[in-house]
Design a protein around this motif. Structure first.
Motif, PDB file in Angstrom:
ATOM      1  N   LEU A 191      -8.058  23.380  41.730  1.00 33.86           N
ATOM      2  CA  LEU A 191      -8.375  21.948  41.635  1.00 33.86           C
ATOM      3  C   LEU A 191      -8.504  21.316  43.017  1.00 33.86           C
ATOM      4  N   GLY A 192      -7.621  21.752  43.936  1.00 31.57           N
ATOM      5  CA  GLY A 192      -7.628  21.180  45.281  1.00 31.57           C
ATOM      6  C   GLY A 192      -8.959  21.356  45.990  1.00 31.57           C
ATOM      7  N   LEU A 193      -9.611  22.506  45.762  1.00 30.84           N
ATOM      8  CA  LEU A 193     -10.891  22.783  46.423  1.00 30.84           C
ATOM      9  C   LEU A 193     -11.958  21.763  46.019  1.00 30.84           C
ATOM     10  N   PHE A 194     -11.849  21.285  44.758  1.00 29.98           N
ATOM     11  CA  PHE A 194     -12.880  20.383  44.242  1.00 29.98           C
ATOM     12  C   PHE A 194     -12.378  18.938  44.133  1.00 29.98           C
ATOM     13  N   ALA A 195     -11.411  18.591  44.966  1.00 37.14           N
ATOM     14  CA  ALA A 195     -10.875  17.224  44.939  1.00 37.14           C
ATOM     15  C   ALA A 195     -11.715  16.311  45.822  1.00 37.14           C
TER      16      ALA A 195
END
Length: 376
Positions: free
Chosen positions: A105-109
């Motif tokens: 999720l962090g990569l696409f935040a």
């Protein structure tokens, strides 16, 4: 307001995976019959904690749970990321359970993510924070994730039953991932590892290292296992010890295995009986060394615990062909493939390679882009 159509599921299995894919694909989900027939029906504390974490890193997400906890409605929001977030993972599952979905999720935040997680850093059920640091994060680099801003700091350790560990995870954002052709596992060139002990004698670590080296030294010379003895507040709230090993290959693969030994969770009288005997450290060292050798023998560019994450990353790549090689498909790996097809519409072509006993998978990515990121 249009009517929201929910994707329907039944049962508690793969809850974390379903919620993660729902968030990535912006698909609302309705999950019913969550442990409806069990004496303690409904969501478990760690699953509720995971929902809280999703709420914390995203904006505008909607979570509805019925009174018994057996029915869950989840409408994903926009993953915001952000710095200085704090989340207590509780002591039902270790921090490793929360790290895998957080990274994706962090990569696409919208903004890069920095979060402090509290709870159990090492147990025998979930991948340890050490494995995560030394095997999972390097794997992301294969997909073009920059190493700058990608790190996991272990500030204190915690083992079951009372935890007390703390880690800080930083994840950079990407516009999109890069498709991979990653099918050469190479030969093992070195083995690295770390042992830890909290609230027990640091001699336990030397015993584990000695036992593990006894197995590896017959096979290759370059084996370094470091010790990490924690004392005082950094040692968490329970006594325990453990070891995490990673084999690095000539083609840049990291194959890992880890375990931790501590007293049982729970406060049953029967369980008090077990408190007298923990597995001796030499058995722990030998057992995990043998387990790592089994993982290497299976072949593939990642070990069995990383299969699910590998498939997810491939499915999120641009609309280009990714090709990977893994050992025997793990049950979780198979479930992940099914759910990827459900949520992202990505199908993998699976071909066994009888000569090596491995499996080659190919897919065309779903072309997931980070739309929430500010365009620079």
């Amino acid at each position: 307001m249009g009517k929201v159509t929910y994707k329907r599921f039944k049962g508690s299995q793969n809850l974390r995976l379903r919620l993660l894919l729902a968030t990535l694909s912006a698909t609302p989900v309705l999950i019913e019959d969550i442990r409806a027939d069990e004496t303690l029906p409904g969501l478990r504390p760690h699953e509720i904690s995971f929902l809280r974490l999703l709420e914390r890193v995203s904006d505008d997400c909607l979570i509805e749970i019925n009174e018994t906890g057996t029915k869950l409605k989840y409408k994903p929001g926009i993953v915001m990321g952000g710095k200085h977030l704090v989340h207590d993972c509780g002591v039902n599952r270790s921090i490793g359970y929360f790290l895998e979905p957080l990274v994706v999720l962090g990569l696409f935040a919208k903004k890069s993510l920095m979060v402090r997680l509290k709870g159990i850093t090492n147990d025998s059920k979930d991948p340890s924070v050490d494995t995560f640091r030394s095997a999972t994060l390097p794997m992301l680099r294969q997909f073009g994730v920059p190493s700058e801003g990608l790190e996991l700091k272990i500030e204190s350790r915690g083992v079951p039953p009372h935890g007390g560990g703390e880690v800080v995870l930083s994840i950079p954002i990407v516009q999109s991932l890069e498709a991979v052709t990653w099918s050469d596992e190479g030969m093992v060139k070195r083995i690295r590892g770390v042992t830890f002990s909290t609230r027990v004698s640091s001699q336990f670590e030397n015993t584990m290292i000695h036992a593990a080296r006894g197995i590896f030294n017959r096979l290759l010379p370059d084996v370094h296992i470091f010790t990490d003895h924690k004392a005082g507040p950094q040692a968490g709230n329970s006594p325990g010890y453990g070891i995490s090993l990673v084999a690095e290959t000539t083609s840049g693969c990291f194959i890992s295995a880890d375990t931790a030994v501590s007293y049982v969770r729970g406060n049953d009288i029967d369980e008090m009986e077990d408190e007298k005997e923990l597995m001796p450290p030499e058995n722990v060292g030998e057992q995990i060394a043998s387990f790592l050798l089994q993982e290497i023998e299976q072949g593939g560019v990642v070990d069995s615990t990383h299969q699910g994450l590998l498939f997810l990353l491939c499915a999120m790549c641009p609309q280009d062909v990714s090709k990977i090689r893994v050992g025997k498909l793990s049950p979780y790996g198979i479930e992940t493939l099914r759910h990827i097809k459900d949520f992202l519409g990505v199908k993998f072509v699976i071909k066994p390679d009888p000569s090596t006993g491995t499996v080659i998978l190919k897919c065309v990515g779903s072309g997931l882009k980070n739309l929430s990121r500010k365009s620079s």
